[in-house]
Design a protein around this motif. Structure first.
Motif, PDB file in Angstrom:
ATOM      1  N   LEU A   1       0.304  -0.717  -0.126  1.00 31.38           N
ATOM      2  CA  LEU A   1       0.059   0.104   0.388  1.00 31.38           C
ATOM      3  C   LEU A   1       1.255   1.005  -0.045  1.00 31.38           C
ATOM      4  O   LEU A   1       0.950   1.846  -1.152  1.00 31.38           O
ATOM      5  CB  LEU A   1      -0.371  -0.326   1.329  1.00 31.38           C
ATOM      6  N   ARG A   2       2.104   1.115   0.738  1.00 29.03           N
ATOM      7  CA  ARG A   2       2.492   2.381   0.674  1.00 29.03           C
ATOM      8  C   ARG A   2       3.308   2.468  -0.376  1.00 29.03           C
ATOM      9  O   ARG A   2       3.693   3.751  -0.822  1.00 29.03           O
ATOM     10  CB  ARG A   2       3.728   2.172   2.113  1.00 29.03           C
ATOM     11  N   ARG A   3       3.868   1.579  -0.832  1.00 26.32           N
ATOM     12  CA  ARG A   3       4.594   1.880  -2.476  1.00 26.32           C
ATOM     13  C   ARG A   3       3.623   2.338  -3.186  1.00 26.32           C
ATOM     14  O   ARG A   3       3.669   3.221  -4.014  1.00 26.32           O
ATOM     15  CB  ARG A   3       5.428   0.683  -2.887  1.00 26.32           C
ATOM     16  N   LEU A   4       2.570   1.920  -3.514  1.00 28.71           N
ATOM     17  CA  LEU A   4       0.926   2.529  -5.073  1.00 28.71           C
ATOM     18  C   LEU A   4       1.127   3.852  -3.379  1.00 28.71           C
ATOM     19  O   LEU A   4       1.019   4.590  -4.735  1.00 28.71           O
ATOM     20  CB  LEU A   4       0.444   1.392  -3.591  1.00 28.71           C
ATOM     21  N   LEU A   5       1.223   4.619  -3.141  1.00 28.05           N
ATOM     22  CA  LEU A   5       0.805   5.386  -2.774  1.00 28.05           C
ATOM     23  C   LEU A   5       1.663   6.454  -3.105  1.00 28.05           C
ATOM     24  O   LEU A   5       1.806   7.216  -3.108  1.00 28.05           O
ATOM     25  CB  LEU A   5       0.777   5.512  -0.736  1.00 28.05           C
ATOM     26  N   GLU A   6       3.253   5.920  -3.244  1.00 29.15           N
ATOM     27  CA  GLU A   6       4.658   6.532  -2.710  1.00 29.15           C
ATOM     28  C   GLU A   6       4.725   7.145  -4.758  1.00 29.15           C
ATOM     29  O   GLU A   6       5.128   8.060  -5.233  1.00 29.15           O
ATOM     30  CB  GLU A   6       5.948   5.515  -2.387  1.00 29.15           C
TER      31      GLU A   6
ATOM     32  N   ILE B   1       1.642   9.350  -4.961  1.00 26.72           N
ATOM     33  CA  ILE B   1       2.075  10.842  -5.290  1.00 26.72           C
ATOM     34  C   ILE B   1       3.957  11.088  -6.102  1.00 26.72           C
ATOM     35  O   ILE B   1       3.486  12.630  -6.652  1.00 26.72           O
ATOM     36  CB  ILE B   1       3.410  10.946  -3.852  1.00 26.72           C
ATOM     37  N   ALA B   2       5.045  10.443  -6.492  1.00 27.15           N
ATOM     38  CA  ALA B   2       5.540  11.193  -7.324  1.00 27.15           C
ATOM     39  C   ALA B   2       4.894  11.285  -9.021  1.00 27.15           C
ATOM     40  O   ALA B   2       4.819  12.609  -9.707  1.00 27.15           O
ATOM     41  CB  ALA B   2       6.005   9.195  -7.708  1.00 27.15           C
TER      42      ALA B   2
ATOM     43  N   ARG C   1       2.701  15.332 -13.298  1.00 28.56           N
ATOM     44  CA  ARG C   1       1.287  15.764 -13.522  1.00 28.56           C
ATOM     45  C   ARG C   1       2.222  17.235 -12.957  1.00 28.56           C
ATOM     46  O   ARG C   1       1.262  18.300 -13.989  1.00 28.56           O
ATOM     47  CB  ARG C   1       0.674  15.110 -13.643  1.00 28.56           C
ATOM     48  N   ALA C   2       1.553  17.786 -11.892  1.00 31.87           N
ATOM     49  CA  ALA C   2       1.484  18.871 -11.837  1.00 31.87           C
ATOM     50  C   ALA C   2       3.151  19.379 -12.197  1.00 31.87           C
ATOM     51  O   ALA C   2       2.579  20.967 -13.153  1.00 31.87           O
ATOM     52  CB  ALA C   2       1.944  19.117 -10.486  1.00 31.87           C
ATOM     53  N   ARG C   3       4.235  18.945 -12.158  1.00 29.61           N
ATOM     54  CA  ARG C   3       4.886  19.715 -13.557  1.00 29.61           C
ATOM     55  C   ARG C   3       4.584  20.107 -14.408  1.00 29.61           C
ATOM     56  O   ARG C   3       5.269  20.965 -15.289  1.00 29.61           O
ATOM     57  CB  ARG C   3       6.284  19.538 -12.959  1.00 29.61           C
ATOM     58  N   VAL C   4       4.296  19.154 -15.637  1.00 30.46           N
ATOM     59  CA  VAL C   4       3.914  18.997 -16.732  1.00 30.46           C
ATOM     60  C   VAL C   4       2.302  20.351 -16.943  1.00 30.46           C
ATOM     61  O   VAL C   4       2.774  20.953 -17.691  1.00 30.46           O
ATOM     62  CB  VAL C   4       3.723  18.116 -17.297  1.00 30.46           C
ATOM     63  N   ASP C   5       1.561  20.178 -16.022  1.00 32.32           N
ATOM     64  CA  ASP C   5       0.671  21.606 -15.877  1.00 32.32           C
ATOM     65  C   ASP C   5       1.133  22.823 -15.460  1.00 32.32           C
ATOM     66  O   ASP C   5       1.068  23.496 -16.332  1.00 32.32           O
ATOM     67  CB  ASP C   5       0.425  21.084 -14.822  1.00 32.32           C
ATOM     68  N   MET C   6       2.176  22.839 -14.999  1.00 33.40           N
ATOM     69  CA  MET C   6       2.900  23.981 -14.385  1.00 33.40           C
ATOM     70  C   MET C   6       4.378  24.544 -14.975  1.00 33.40           C
ATOM     71  O   MET C   6       5.101  24.563 -14.231  1.00 33.40           O
ATOM     72  CB  MET C   6       2.508  24.280 -13.195  1.00 33.40           C
ATOM     73  N   PRO C   7       4.888  24.609 -16.781  1.00 33.81           N
ATOM     74  CA  PRO C   7       6.045  24.297 -16.889  1.00 33.81           C
ATOM     75  C   PRO C   7       6.947  25.511 -15.829  1.00 33.81           C
ATOM     76  O   PRO C   7       7.691  25.337 -15.807  1.00 33.81           O
ATOM     77  CB  PRO C   7       5.390  24.339 -17.738  1.00 33.81           C
ATOM     78  N   SER C   8       6.163  26.752 -15.764  1.00 35.18           N
ATOM     79  CA  SER C   8       6.933  27.708 -15.542  1.00 35.18           C
ATOM     80  C   SER C   8       6.551  27.892 -14.442  1.00 35.18           C
ATOM     81  O   SER C   8       7.060  28.579 -13.820  1.00 35.18           O
ATOM     82  CB  SER C   8       6.629  29.365 -16.462  1.00 35.18           C
ATOM     83  N   GLY C   9       5.604  27.098 -13.471  1.00 35.01           N
ATOM     84  CA  GLY C   9       5.195  27.670 -12.752  1.00 35.01           C
ATOM     85  C   GLY C   9       4.789  28.864 -11.993  1.00 35.01           C
ATOM     86  O   GLY C   9       4.062  29.497 -11.354  1.00 35.01           O
ATOM     87  N   GLU C  10       3.927  29.614 -13.240  1.00 35.22           N
ATOM     88  CA  GLU C  10       3.755  31.164 -12.884  1.00 35.22           C
ATOM     89  C   GLU C  10       2.569  31.403 -13.926  1.00 35.22           C
ATOM     90  O   GLU C  10       1.800  30.524 -15.457  1.00 35.22           O
ATOM     91  CB  GLU C  10       4.851  32.384 -13.844  1.00 35.22           C
ATOM     92  N   ALA C  11       1.767  31.916 -13.900  1.00 35.41           N
ATOM     93  CA  ALA C  11       0.344  32.069 -14.250  1.00 35.41           C
ATOM     94  C   ALA C  11       0.367  33.304 -15.892  1.00 35.41           C
ATOM     95  O   ALA C  11       1.736  34.228 -15.382  1.00 35.41           O
ATOM     96  CB  ALA C  11      -0.546  32.948 -13.482  1.00 35.41           C
TER      97      ALA C  11
END
Ligand code: ZN
Length: 92
Positions: free
Chosen positions: A16-21, A24-25, A30-40
């Motif tokens: 379960l913990r591996r699955l969770l990790e 999260i990874a 995905r969040a980094r792909v969505d915000m390539p610059s980190g700015e709007a």
């Protein structure tokens, strides 16, 4: 008689913990792909209007202004309903 010990589910917990990790990874990636610059974006990608600073602060990844966003949301919720004479009707 099988000895399960004080933590009979220890294997399940590890999986379960591996699955969770992994989850999260993935989310971080995905969040980094969505915000390539980190700015709007400062200007709306659709109409070119300036996006108010307050909106950019609340939605750091936003690329369009509130007017275009609500138009998009309305389009999405009204799929199939021809509210404002779509471009297809002009082809007839
Ligand atoms: Zn706009």
């Amino acid at each position: 008689m099988a000895e399960t010990g004080p933590f009979p589910d220890i294997r399940g917990e590890v999986v379960l913990r591996r699955l969770l990790e992994d989850t999260i990874a993935d989310a971080v990636k995905r969040a980094r792909v969505d915000m390539p610059s980190g700015e709007a974006a400062k200007y709306c990608a659709e109409c070119g209007d300036e996006i108010p600073e307050a909106r950019r602060r609340v939605l750091p990844a936003t690329r369009i202004c509130v007017v275009c966003q609500s138009a998009r949301d309305a389009d999405r919720t009204n799929v199939g309903i021809n509210r404002h004479g779509s471009k297809y009707s002009q082809l007839r």
